[in-house]
Design an enzyme around this catalytic site. Structure first.
Site, PDB file in Angstrom:
ATOM      1  N   PRO A 183       0.822  -1.225   0.000  1.00  0.00           N
ATOM      2  CA  PRO A 183       0.000   0.000   0.000  1.00  0.00           C
ATOM      3  C   PRO A 183       0.856   1.275   0.000  1.00  0.00           C
ATOM      4  O   PRO A 183       0.441   2.281  -0.579  1.00  0.00           O
ATOM      5  CB  PRO A 183      -0.806  -0.100   1.300  1.00  0.00           C
ATOM      6  CG  PRO A 183      -0.778  -1.541   1.672  1.00  0.00           C
ATOM      7  CD  PRO A 183       0.489  -2.121   1.120  1.00  0.00           C
ATOM      8  N   ARG A 222       3.456   1.807  -1.658  1.00  0.00           N
ATOM      9  CA  ARG A 222       3.876   2.067  -3.047  1.00  0.00           C
ATOM     10  C   ARG A 222       2.776   2.794  -3.822  1.00  0.00           C
ATOM     11  O   ARG A 222       3.061   3.498  -4.793  1.00  0.00           O
ATOM     12  CB  ARG A 222       4.265   0.753  -3.734  1.00  0.00           C
ATOM     13  CG  ARG A 222       5.145   0.938  -4.969  1.00  0.00           C
ATOM     14  CD  ARG A 222       5.591  -0.400  -5.571  1.00  0.00           C
ATOM     15  NE  ARG A 222       6.277  -1.211  -4.596  1.00  0.00           N
ATOM     16  CZ  ARG A 222       6.042  -2.515  -4.403  1.00  0.00           C
ATOM     17  NH1 ARG A 222       5.173  -3.165  -5.139  1.00  0.00           N
ATOM     18  NH2 ARG A 222       6.699  -3.179  -3.470  1.00  0.00           N
ATOM     19  N   ARG A 224       0.882  -4.938 -12.884  1.00  0.00           N
ATOM     20  CA  ARG A 224       1.394  -5.075 -11.515  1.00  0.00           C
ATOM     21  C   ARG A 224       2.774  -4.430 -11.459  1.00  0.00           C
ATOM     22  O   ARG A 224       3.652  -4.723 -12.285  1.00  0.00           O
ATOM     23  CB  ARG A 224       1.471  -6.564 -11.139  1.00  0.00           C
ATOM     24  CG  ARG A 224       2.313  -6.816  -9.909  1.00  0.00           C
ATOM     25  CD  ARG A 224       2.141  -8.188  -9.315  1.00  0.00           C
ATOM     26  NE  ARG A 224       3.363  -8.669  -8.710  1.00  0.00           N
ATOM     27  CZ  ARG A 224       3.924  -8.169  -7.604  1.00  0.00           C
ATOM     28  NH1 ARG A 224       3.356  -7.158  -6.976  1.00  0.00           N
ATOM     29  NH2 ARG A 224       5.045  -8.667  -7.140  1.00  0.00           N
ATOM     30  N   ASP A 240      14.774  -6.734  -5.545  1.00  0.00           N
ATOM     31  CA  ASP A 240      15.196  -6.230  -4.234  1.00  0.00           C
ATOM     32  C   ASP A 240      16.206  -7.162  -3.566  1.00  0.00           C
ATOM     33  O   ASP A 240      16.574  -6.982  -2.413  1.00  0.00           O
ATOM     34  CB  ASP A 240      13.982  -6.016  -3.319  1.00  0.00           C
ATOM     35  CG  ASP A 240      13.245  -7.301  -2.984  1.00  0.00           C
ATOM     36  OD1 ASP A 240      13.670  -8.394  -3.422  1.00  0.00           O
ATOM     37  OD2 ASP A 240      12.225  -7.225  -2.273  1.00  0.00           O
TER      38      ASP A 240
END
Ligand SMILES: O=P(O)(O)O[C@H]1O[C@H](CO)[C@@H](O)[C@H]1O
Ligand SMILES: O=c1cc[nH]c(=O)[nH]1
Length: 255
Positions: A33, A35, A96, A211
């Site tokens: 959320p 982001r 996405r 990441d």
């Protein structure tokens, strides 16, 4: 193709707490959320619509393109609820914008990866379609993102993702097999998005910033990883917004 459930009157949907008129045909869906806010900052304007559980929703425009940004949380069950409710409310084209673990040794942390198709190593998508059915992104959505990355000269990768359920379980034999087969990145929602796209007849794609990378000999600290991830995230956000603009020009939502 299975249709999404029809809505009753001005029904507010249980999880994303939106009603008809709240959701644009173009939808960007991050897991996190936090982001959502970082995506919305780059739009012309966006209105806060709703916040419930892991679902935070804003709707606005980017270069005149009507876009909703809705977080989907972590994993198949949570994201399938968001995708289904967004489709019931008229969403047609999804991207996405996520994070993922790099799965090729030469993918530095912070690399944008366009997921063209996804290994279905999770459970939710199998409730929709049998395991033999491929989880594939829409070609126009994928091509639009790749065009944006090429035009901007951003280093990126494109290829198959590994979608899985149990974040803290590492099957080293499967990891090695998938890396050998060219898998680019591991995450937890792309396969579900692509399978729901096929089942419900909407267009889907995904771009993630890496990441981490399980194959790096020298593993950076969590702080170093976060800095690198965020550099990649800025590219994924720009890629998704610009791709949506291109798709809107092409009338990608008109079907
Ligand atoms: O950063 P997001 O978009 O949530 O994506 C990835 O991060 C989460 C795990 O840390 C999973 O949702 C995975 O798919
Ligand atoms: O599933 C995921 C998501 C982000 N990073 C990972 O390493 N795995």
């Amino acid at each position: 193709m299975g249709k999404a459930r029809e809505l009753k009157g001005n029904e507010i949907l249980k999880h994303i707490r939106c009603k008809m008129g709240d959701v644009a045909p173009y939808v960007i869906t991050p897991g996190d959320p936090a982001r959502v806010k970082r995506i919305v900052e780059h739009m012309d304007s966006a209105e806060f619509i709703a916040e419930n559980r892991e679902y935070t929703v804003y709707t606005g425009t980017y270069k005149g393109t009507p876009i909703t940004v809705c977080s989907h949380g972590i994993g198949g069950p949570a994201c399938s609820i968001a995708f289904e409710e967004l489709i019931m409310l008229g969403a047609k084209v999804f991207i996405r914008v996520g994070s993922a673990g790099g799965r090729q040794k030469d993918i530095p942390i912070g690399t944008p990866v366009v997921i063209t198709a996804s290994f279905r190593g999770e459970g939710t998508s199998k409730v929709y379609l049998p395991a033999e059915f491929p989880a594939v992104a829409d070609l126009d959505v994928t091509n639009a993102m790749i065009a944006v990355l090429k035009e901007s000269g951003t280093p990126y990768r494109a290829g198959v993702g590994y979608c899985r359920d149990a974040y803290y379980v590492q099957d080293q034999n499967l990891n090695a097999l998938l890396t050998e087969a060219g898998v680019m990145a591991a995450e937890q929602e792309a396969a579900i998005l692509y399978i729901i796209g096929s089942k419900r007849g909407v267009k889907t794609g995904a771009v993630v910033s890496t990441d981490s990378n399980i194959w790096l000999e020298n593993q950076p600290t969590i702080e170093e990883k976060e800095i690198l991830y965020r550099q990649g995230e800025s590219h994924t956000i720009r890629t998704a917004l610009e791709a949506m603009y291109k798709l809107y020009q092409q009338g990608a939502h008109e079907f």
